[in-house]
Design an enzyme around this catalytic site. Structure first.
Site, PDB file in Angstrom:
ATOM      1  CE1 TYR A  26      -4.715  -1.115  -4.032  1.00  0.00           C
ATOM      2  CE2 TYR A  26      -5.227  -3.730  -4.526  1.00  0.00           C
ATOM      3  CZ  TYR A  26      -4.959  -2.222  -3.789  1.00  0.00           C
ATOM      4  OH  TYR A  26      -4.575  -2.235  -2.402  1.00  0.00           O
ATOM      5  CB  VAL A  65      -0.047  -5.556   4.051  1.00  0.00           C
ATOM      6  CG1 VAL A  65      -1.688  -5.477   4.500  1.00  0.00           C
ATOM      7  CG2 VAL A  65      -0.001  -6.377   2.563  1.00  0.00           C
ATOM      8  CE  LYS A  91      -3.880   0.656  -0.964  1.00  0.00           C
ATOM      9  NZ  LYS A  91      -4.853   0.280   0.059  1.00  0.00           N
ATOM     10  CB  SER A 110      -1.034  -0.256   1.098  1.00  0.00           C
ATOM     11  OG  SER A 110      -1.683  -1.042   0.891  1.00  0.00           O
ATOM     12  CE1 TYR A 116      -4.826   1.461   4.448  1.00  0.00           C
ATOM     13  CE2 TYR A 116      -2.936  -0.328   5.952  1.00  0.00           C
ATOM     14  CZ  TYR A 116      -3.648   1.040   4.420  1.00  0.00           C
ATOM     15  OH  TYR A 116      -2.495   0.587   3.812  1.00  0.00           O
TER      16      TYR A 116
END
Ligand code: GLN
Length: 310
Positions: free
Chosen positions: A193, A263, A71, A68, A245
């Site tokens: 993605y 992760v 992102k 991530s 998060y």
């Protein structure tokens, strides 16, 4: 701030050594089987500054799955391509939900809470798929340029593993498409993605590639404008409120830096006007953030007095 380079290198190694055994407190992500193959005791850290200093400890040159953390880069590309109109399709609020939650997305009519939870990142992957003729190559080229390193690659093993265990991300994509918020076909969006998540980079490469966010959008290595100062500010703001998060509040409380986890066990933290910290250790806490990664960033930020809230 670092006053003496040699002293800081010794201190960094000390901090690193003191954190090592904490990895036993977390669990390596296994919902993407390829990630569970990485040894749990791997660990690295890098501090890079906008004036060109690089300090590292442990496996700081070993590539790992950035997951991530990708992102951030997708978001910058989408902001550059779409401008203000992007923010009609994705919000900038914290979600207060796990990173891969689907529950909010229906209530909020297919508009993701922010671009750094999975729903938001799948939407960004749609923006890239729909607006670049060779979107995967464009993403990889962007990473290579930012890290000044053409050896950066996509880990095909991780990519395949994600693709065959990607039902939840597919569900997020199809739900958004049912609300008319996805343009491309879902398999193409997911392929984009997962490609982004499967990029492998080391702590040193990641820290170097993100220096532009510590320098108002300008890469200090090349002096190239990567994004506008306003967009650099916006990305850092989103990372501060949502990058870790539903641990983002606690992270702001204890560390006080814009940050993003993946992760694969990576954590990056931006120190505006100063540099970037990147840590890596695969075992994760219950929020999906690296146990050691978070602790290392916290200890370094405290040692150097880097909180933006001081
Ligand atoms: N590829 C991962 C997923 O979609 C990324 C999640 C993460 O790193 N938090 O679940």
């Amino acid at each position: 701030m670092i006053k003496n380079n040699a002293n800081f290198q010794v201190k960094l190694q000390e901090i690193f050594d003191s954190q090592h055994d904490l990895y036993k407190q977390g669990n390596v992500a296994d919902y993407i089987p390829a990630l569970a193959e990485v040894p749990a005791n791997k660990m690295g850290v890098c501090v890079a500054t906008i004036d060109g200093k690089v300090f590292g400890a442990g496996s700081c040159t070993t590539p790992f799955s950035i997951q991530s953390i990708s992102k951030i880069f997708g978001l910058v590309m989408a902001m550059n391509r779409k401008g203000e109109s992007l923010w009609q399709r994705v919000n900038m609020e914290p979600s207060g939900q796990p990173f891969n939650s689907i529950i909010q997305l229906e209530w909020e009519k297919g508009i993701p809470r922010n671009p750094v939870i999975n729903a938001g990142a799948v939407l960004i992957a749609d923006v890239l798929t729909s607006n670049f003729s060779a979107s995967k190559l464009a993403f990889l080229s962007f990473m290579r340029k930012l890290a000044s390193d053409d050896s950066i690659h996509i880990d095909k093993h991780v990519y395949k593993s994600e693709l065959s265990h990607g039902s939840r991300n597919a569900a997020l994509g199809y739900l958004m498409k049912s609300f008319g918020n996805i343009e491309a076909e879902i398999p193409d969006v997911l392929s984009q993605y997962f490609t982004q998540c499967s990029v492998a980079m080391s702590c040193n490469q990641l820290a170097s590639s993100l220096l532009f966010l510590a320098n108002k959008g300008i890469d200090p290595k090349s002096n190239e404008v990567i994004c506008s100062p306003r967009d650099s500010h916006r990305v850092n703001a989103i990372l501060s409120t949502s990058g870790m998060y539903d641990q983002s509040g606690e992270f702001a409380f204890s560390v006080g830096l814009p940050a993003k986890s993946g992760v694969g066990g990576g954590v990056i933290a931006i120190v505006p006007g100063y540099g970037v910290i990147c840590s890596w250790s695969p075992p994760l806490n219950r929020f999906g953030n690296s146990v050691v990664g978070v602790n290392l960033v916290e200890a370094i930020a405290e040692e150097l007095g880097l909180s933006i809230y001081h």
